[in-house]
Structure formats: structure tokens, C-alpha cells
Write a protein that holds these residues in place. Structure first.
Motif: not given
Length: 392
Positions: A58-63, A268-269, A272-274
């Protein structure tokens, strides 16, 4: 576990590229769209389960990528392609095409020559042109229902001057698995004339049973010194929508210059799902991939047999890799515009137009066979109907 590649998945209504742009590219939504190079198989559960699990946090922050991700990539490449790489050679990216664009901007200047081998994946033509580079075609030589490199012509083009050679390995659209000696000769020529080799190896995991992918950088010391290799699990595991790829650059000077450029652009990033998709694919995907390649080979065998028996005017290339079938319609005597119109209006099928692949592609169509077998059977009947309705 037995995976079901016969399962039909309705992708309409999911903003799928091939459906959303059918009207734009073909002038009709009433076609069977088999043109975009992704597959119509379910993304495997070992990837989907982890993606869903992370979304449910439930938190989709910087990853950031896992600290073990580069190790997982290196282990996959060594296990599947017999190439032992160092984790420091790897850099994550959102896609192969942005990597090609940045490499062109980093290692060439406006007006420089860029060599490509047509017929070839159309962005190999459009990206250099968009970056104001001069595209030089080293056209492949037809040998039966396949191609080989014209190395004499390649040497002549290289000698005249070029900054970059963009290579498709395995080749898209013909599914050629380039042999070691051919790649070694390419390395010799490019090293002699100071040409960077960008080796797009996105289809490398999909080499058919009985054949072996040879990474360009492995063929010689010279190849390692002049090459940037681009790979991804996106085609292999049907996760192109995640925006996932990576670069492998063995040479320290090339690596620093290229990765500094990527870092300067802050690209170069990925998301999160990738990261999750890549890691789960390479950790758990061996058995799924083995079954997929057997199924795809069955689709190719079906298509080749059907076309040879029922549509003799069409000459199919017997690909050794990927899920793309290159079809030669030149015996019909139609120009590219009329051929495309015939397939759309009579066959109600959307394939890639061969003319878009550069010199040597005229009169061809590219068919995606990465779909359940019943879909491919339907596609073949549509092609047969279109050819027969031509009255030939």
C-alpha cells in the motif's frame, strides 16, 4: 509444474499497445493484431505473485534495486549463456531503446555514420536519424530462407568511417543466431576502425532448442574492448510493460563514460515492479522458459508446415530464435503498399510491414507467433484467404 500456453487471454481494454493503435496503424480495429513484439501468454505466477504482494503493501514510494539484483543477473547470464561477468559491469535501465539512444549521443556526434544491417528492427533506423546521425546500411545477404552478414561490404563501410555499429543478436526480424566466427570477424573489423558495437541481445534467452546464443563480448578480447551489450527479461517473460532492461559493459573506459552519461541524465533506474519482475524471472524462471521455448518451436513448426503446404507463394524464414516469423511475399509481385492493404482488407490481419525494416524488407511481413496455437492457426488461415483472394 506444467504451464498452460494454450490459454486465451483477452487483452482488449487494458491499454494494450497492439489494440490501442490498431486503428492508427491499420485503419481498422477489425483485425487480428500480431505485430507488436510481446506475447499473448500470461506472465508467470512466480512474477505476478511477488508484484501483487508488493502492491498490497500500500505504499508505492521511492524504491531502489535489491543489493542482490546484480548477482542474480550475473548468475542468470553465466547459467544460460556461459558468460561470467562481474557485477560492476551491470547498469539497470528502463529499456533497450533508451540505452541505444544514450550510447549514440555519448560515443558519436551529429553527422557521424552509424552502421546497421537491414532488414532490421525499425528503431535501429529511426533512433540514429532522430539523433541526426547518418544511417549506413550494410544489407544482409539472402541465403535460402535466411540471411548471412555481408562482411566484405561491412568492411568497406567501416573503412569509410563510422562511429557506431548497432547489431541485433539474435537478429530481429529473421531470428538468426549469429555464429561465433561471424561475430569474431565483426569484432576484428570494428576494433581496427575504432567502431563501438552496441549489441542488442534482448531476444537471447529465446534461442530455440538445439541452438546457442553467443554474446558478442565473449568472442574475443577485442570484442570486449569495444562493446556495450543490452539485455532484458522483458521479451522472455512477457513483462515489457514493467520497463525493465540492463546494460553490460566489460571495458572500464567505455563503462565509465557510458554510465556517467546515464547517471547525468538520471535515467539509470526504473520502478519497484521492474526490479521485482527481473529478480523473480531470473531466480525462478528456468523451467517456465524451457517449456515456453518448446511451445514456441511448435508454433514455428506449425506455421512453416501450413504455409509450405497451403500458401506456396509465401516463403517463411525458419527462425532459430524469438517468436517473430519473417515472411517473404515477393513472389506475389505486389508492392509493399498493396501487400499491406491486401493483408488488412482481405485477411483482416495486422502484421509489421517489411518496408519499415529498411532495404531488403520490401515485400515482407513480420508475424508474431508468441500466442496460443489456436490464434496462430487463425492467423495462418487469414493469410491464406488473403493470398487466395488475390486470385493467384
Amino acid at each position: 509444474m506444467k504451464y498452460d500456453f494454450d490459454k486465451l487471454i483477452d487483452r482488449r481494454g487494458t491499454s494494450t499497445y497492439k489494440h490501442e493503435f490498431s486503428q492508427y496503424y491499420f485503419g481498422s480495429d477489425d483485425i487480428l493484431p500480431l505485430w507488436v513484439a510481446d506475447m499473448d501468454f500470461e506472465t508467470p505466477d512466480f512474477i505476478m505473485d511477488e508484484v501483487i504482494k508488493r502492491a498490497n503493501h500500500r505504499v508505492l514510494g521511492y524504491t531502489v534495486p535489491s543489493r542482490t539484483m546484480n548477482n542474480i543477473i550475473a548468475e542468470w547470464i553465466e547459467r544460460n549463456h556461459n558468460w561470467k561477468i562481474h557485477t560492476s559491469w551491470i547498469k539497470f535501465m528502463s529499456g533497450v531503446l533508451p540505452s541505444i539512444a544514450v550510447a549514440l549521443q555519448t560515443f558519436s556526434s551529429e553527422g557521424d555514420n552509424v552502421i546497421i544491417q537491414s532488414p532490421i528492427y525499425p528503431p535501429f533506423i529511426s533512433i540514429p536519424k532522430a539523433n541526426k546521425r547518418n544511417v549506413v546500411f550494410n544489407q544482409l545477404k539472402r541465403v535460402g530462407n535466411s540471411y548471412e552478414m555481408d562482411l566484405d561490404d561491412f568492411r568497406k563501410k567501416a573503412k569509410k568511417g563510422a562511429s557506431v555499429f548497432i547489431m541485433s543478436n539474435p537478429h530481429n526480424p529473421a531470428g538468426i543466431v549469429w555464429e561465433r566466427e561471424t561475430l569474431k570477424e565483426v569484432a576484428e573489423i570494428c576494433h581496427a576502425y575504432n567502431i563501438l558495437v552496441i549489441s542488442d541481445e534482448i531476444h537471447c534467452d529465446l534461442v530455440h532448442p538445439g541452438h546457442e546464443h553467443i554474446p558478442f563480448a565473449t568472442v574475443s578480447k577485442k570484442a570486449r574492448e569495444i562493446s556495450i551489450t543490452l539485455m532484458a527479461p522483458s521479451k522472455t517473460f512477457n513483462i515489457a510493460g514493467l520497463g525493465v532492461s540492463f546494460c553490460v559493459v566489460p571495458d572500464l573506459k567505455l563503462r565509465k563514460k557510458f554510465y556517467d552519461a546515464l547517471n547525468a541524465l538520471h535515467i539509470a533506474h526504473s520502478n519497484m515492479f521492474a526490479y521485482i519482475g527481473l529478480m523473480e524471472a531470473f531466480k525462478n524462471g528456468d523451467d517456465w522458459l524451457k517449456q515456453l521455448k518448446i511451445y514456441l518451436r511448435g508454433n514455428f513448426a506449425l506455421a512453416l508446415d501450413y504455409i509450405n503446404r497451403n500458401i506456396p507463394l509465401v516463403k517463411p524464414f525458419d527462425a532459430k530464435a524469438s517468436f517473430l516469423l519473417w515472411l517473404d511475399f515477393t513472389d506475389m509481385g505486389l508492392n509493399s503498399k498493396d501487400l499491406r492493404k491486401l493483408m488488412i482488407e482481405e485477411g483482416k490481419i495486422g502484421m509489421n510491414n517489411g518496408a519499415d525494416f529498411g532495404p531488403g524488407g520490401e515485400g515482407f511481413q513480420r508475424l508474431n507467433v508468441g500466442a496460443p496455437r489456436t490464434v496462430i492457426e487463425d492467423a495462418l488461415r487469414r493469410i491464406e484467404k488473403a493470398v487466395n483472394n488475390r486470385g493467384l
